[in-house]
Write a protein that holds these residues in place. Sequence first.
Motif, PDB file in Angstrom:
ATOM      1  N   GLY A 116       0.936  -1.663   0.149  1.00 42.73           N
ATOM      2  CA  GLY A 116       0.503   0.145  -0.029  1.00 42.73           C
ATOM      3  C   GLY A 116       0.653   0.610   0.202  1.00 42.73           C
ATOM      4  N   ASP A 126       0.733   5.529   0.049  1.00 44.02           N
ATOM      5  CA  ASP A 126      -0.136   6.807   0.793  1.00 44.02           C
ATOM      6  C   ASP A 126      -0.266   8.079  -0.639  1.00 44.02           C
ATOM      7  OD1 ASP A 126       2.199   9.723   1.719  1.00 44.02           O
ATOM      8  OD2 ASP A 126       3.321   7.407   1.270  1.00 44.02           O
ATOM      9  N   ASP A 144      -5.902   5.965  -2.651  1.00 45.99           N
ATOM     10  CA  ASP A 144      -4.543   5.556  -2.455  1.00 45.99           C
ATOM     11  C   ASP A 144      -4.060   4.109  -2.101  1.00 45.99           C
ATOM     12  OD1 ASP A 144      -4.504   8.515  -3.164  1.00 45.99           O
ATOM     13  OD2 ASP A 144      -4.053   8.563  -0.273  1.00 45.99           O
ATOM     14  N   LEU A 145      -4.819   3.872  -1.456  1.00 49.70           N
ATOM     15  CA  LEU A 145      -4.225   2.333  -0.945  1.00 49.70           C
ATOM     16  C   LEU A 145      -5.678   1.741  -1.692  1.00 49.70           C
ATOM     17  CD1 LEU A 145      -3.845  -0.246   0.899  1.00 49.70           C
ATOM     18  CD2 LEU A 145      -5.570   0.783   2.205  1.00 49.70           C
ATOM     19  N   THR A 146      -6.539   2.098  -2.533  1.00 49.49           N
ATOM     20  CA  THR A 146      -6.965   0.792  -3.168  1.00 49.49           C
ATOM     21  C   THR A 146      -6.690   0.970  -4.742  1.00 49.49           C
ATOM     22  OG1 THR A 146      -9.645   1.541  -2.213  1.00 49.49           O
ATOM     23  CG2 THR A 146      -9.310   0.487  -5.198  1.00 49.49           C
ATOM     24  N   SER A 204      -2.616   1.335  -5.552  1.00 49.96           N
ATOM     25  CA  SER A 204      -1.547   0.901  -5.410  1.00 49.96           C
ATOM     26  C   SER A 204      -1.708  -0.526  -5.011  1.00 49.96           C
ATOM     27  CB  SER A 204      -1.030   1.696  -4.368  1.00 49.96           C
ATOM     28  OG  SER A 204      -1.450   0.927  -3.065  1.00 49.96           O
ATOM     29  N   MET A 205      -2.849  -1.244  -4.305  1.00 51.90           N
ATOM     30  CA  MET A 205      -3.090  -2.596  -4.063  1.00 51.90           C
ATOM     31  C   MET A 205      -3.500  -3.299  -5.119  1.00 51.90           C
ATOM     32  SD  MET A 205      -1.845  -3.297  -1.234  1.00 51.90           S
ATOM     33  CE  MET A 205      -2.593  -5.438  -0.965  1.00 51.90           C
ATOM     34  N   ALA A 248      -9.768   4.090   5.597  1.00 50.07           N
ATOM     35  CA  ALA A 248      -8.700   2.898   5.293  1.00 50.07           C
ATOM     36  C   ALA A 248      -9.141   1.362   5.213  1.00 50.07           C
ATOM     37  CB  ALA A 248      -7.231   2.581   5.894  1.00 50.07           C
ATOM     38  N   THR A 257     -11.731   0.652   3.372  1.00 47.69           N
ATOM     39  CA  THR A 257     -11.444  -0.270   2.124  1.00 47.69           C
ATOM     40  C   THR A 257     -11.325  -1.139   2.193  1.00 47.69           C
ATOM     41  OG1 THR A 257     -10.212   2.553   1.904  1.00 47.69           O
ATOM     42  CG2 THR A 257      -9.461   0.330   0.382  1.00 47.69           C
ATOM     43  N   HIS A 258     -10.818  -1.779   3.343  1.00 46.93           N
ATOM     44  CA  HIS A 258     -10.037  -3.224   3.467  1.00 46.93           C
ATOM     45  C   HIS A 258     -11.061  -4.517   3.911  1.00 46.93           C
ATOM     46  CE1 HIS A 258      -8.446  -6.232   5.713  1.00 46.93           C
ATOM     47  NE2 HIS A 258      -9.467  -5.664   6.750  1.00 46.93           N
ATOM     48  N   TYR A 287       0.970  -6.978   4.594  1.00 47.03           N
ATOM     49  CA  TYR A 287       0.107  -6.684   5.226  1.00 47.03           C
ATOM     50  C   TYR A 287      -1.010  -5.682   6.727  1.00 47.03           C
ATOM     51  CZ  TYR A 287      -5.058  -4.867   4.239  1.00 47.03           C
ATOM     52  OH  TYR A 287      -6.334  -3.374   3.851  1.00 47.03           O
ATOM     53  N   LYS A 322      -0.710  -2.778   9.291  1.00 46.69           N
ATOM     54  CA  LYS A 322      -1.519  -2.097   8.866  1.00 46.69           C
ATOM     55  C   LYS A 322      -2.700  -2.559   9.860  1.00 46.69           C
ATOM     56  CE  LYS A 322      -1.673  -1.128   4.185  1.00 46.69           C
ATOM     57  NZ  LYS A 322      -1.279   0.492   4.320  1.00 46.69           N
TER      58      LYS A 322
END
Length: 381
Positions: free
Chosen positions: A202, A204, A225-227, A229-230, A269, A272-273, A291, A295
């Motif tokens: 992930g 930022d 950002d997380l979505t 990049s993952m 976050a 998103t998880h 992960y 996280k």
Amino acid sequence: MGLLTDSIDLIAALALLLSLVAVAWPFLFYPLILRLLPTKAEQPAAGPPPSASLLFCAYNEAAAMPEKLANLAMLKARHPALEILAFDDGSSDETAALIEARGDLVTLLRGPGRSGKAHGMKLLAARAQGDVLIFTDANVMLDPDAIDNLLARYADPDIGGVLGSLHYMGDGESATASVGSLYWRIEERLKDEESRTGNVLGADGSIFSIRRALYPDFPDSVLDDLTVSMAVVFAGKRLVKAKDVIARERLVAARGDEYRRKVRIAARAWHTHSHLRPQLRRMRGVDRFKYASRKIVRWFGGLFILTGIVAAGTLAMRISPMLYMVGGLTGVFILWRGLRSRGGPFAAAVDIVLAYFATLQGVAKAMTGRTVTIWNPAKSR
């Protein structure tokens, strides 16, 4: 009765031990384990660097915009083919006008009102033409060679995304800023080790990039950002970090601003998880371990601290009521001094604990179905 007492003592001792391990895990045990993992080398191929589009969203960033536009002009002079796109999320100040005045440099997309960063980034990504999409924030400045160094990493066809290194400015302005700076230096080292051993789990929003072909579809309510990049990891490509791609940002100096920021980020976050959970379960075992360590364990750090306090209090009361009273008064004193101070060890200790509880509050907020789509710039930045 003696057996019950012994059982309570054992449970309290185990709870205290597990809480200490859990709180220390992301910053002590996890990095030690990463150092034991083998290095995964990159395999660059010959060929010209890919084309690129640089994207950022802004809301009421008029104060930062002159410096931002000057930074973009410098990058454009070094890379004339670099496409630069910006989204204004209904700013009530001069942000949009300042960007629009530099139409020779930046293509501006205006939102109909407050629709959020995720929505804006999706519009920009759909409009972008570059092979690589570079994401940054409106208040972040990139070093002159950042674009060169970032695009060079895409010479390896297995690399689908590249993160940069964020260097914070103003870390001596308050205890909150100092704690934030220390936390981020640790975070950067963790990402370096994750990158060396395969994938960073992930990114930022300060500085990261992906191949445009990997850009996913997602709802506006997630942390983009997380979505985004993952999506690189889910596609079977590598998400790596480049130490020589440097971005600079001013730290948040006020405790209240930082607390609200952490609640907002944690809420999004966790939301998103939940959205990514099916894909997270299909990751390789080592990536699932990374992960969870960097996280999930952190998200519940406030709960581990509370458990540890209760367990320590229980043991102290069993040993001596006086020890329990002294421990409680010491905790109250540290909290009182820390809240009244702008610097020093007491203020730093309070800021660390507040950061954990802000994150826990954000996660709890998301678990009840609430999330945060829009954002406001911190006034103390």
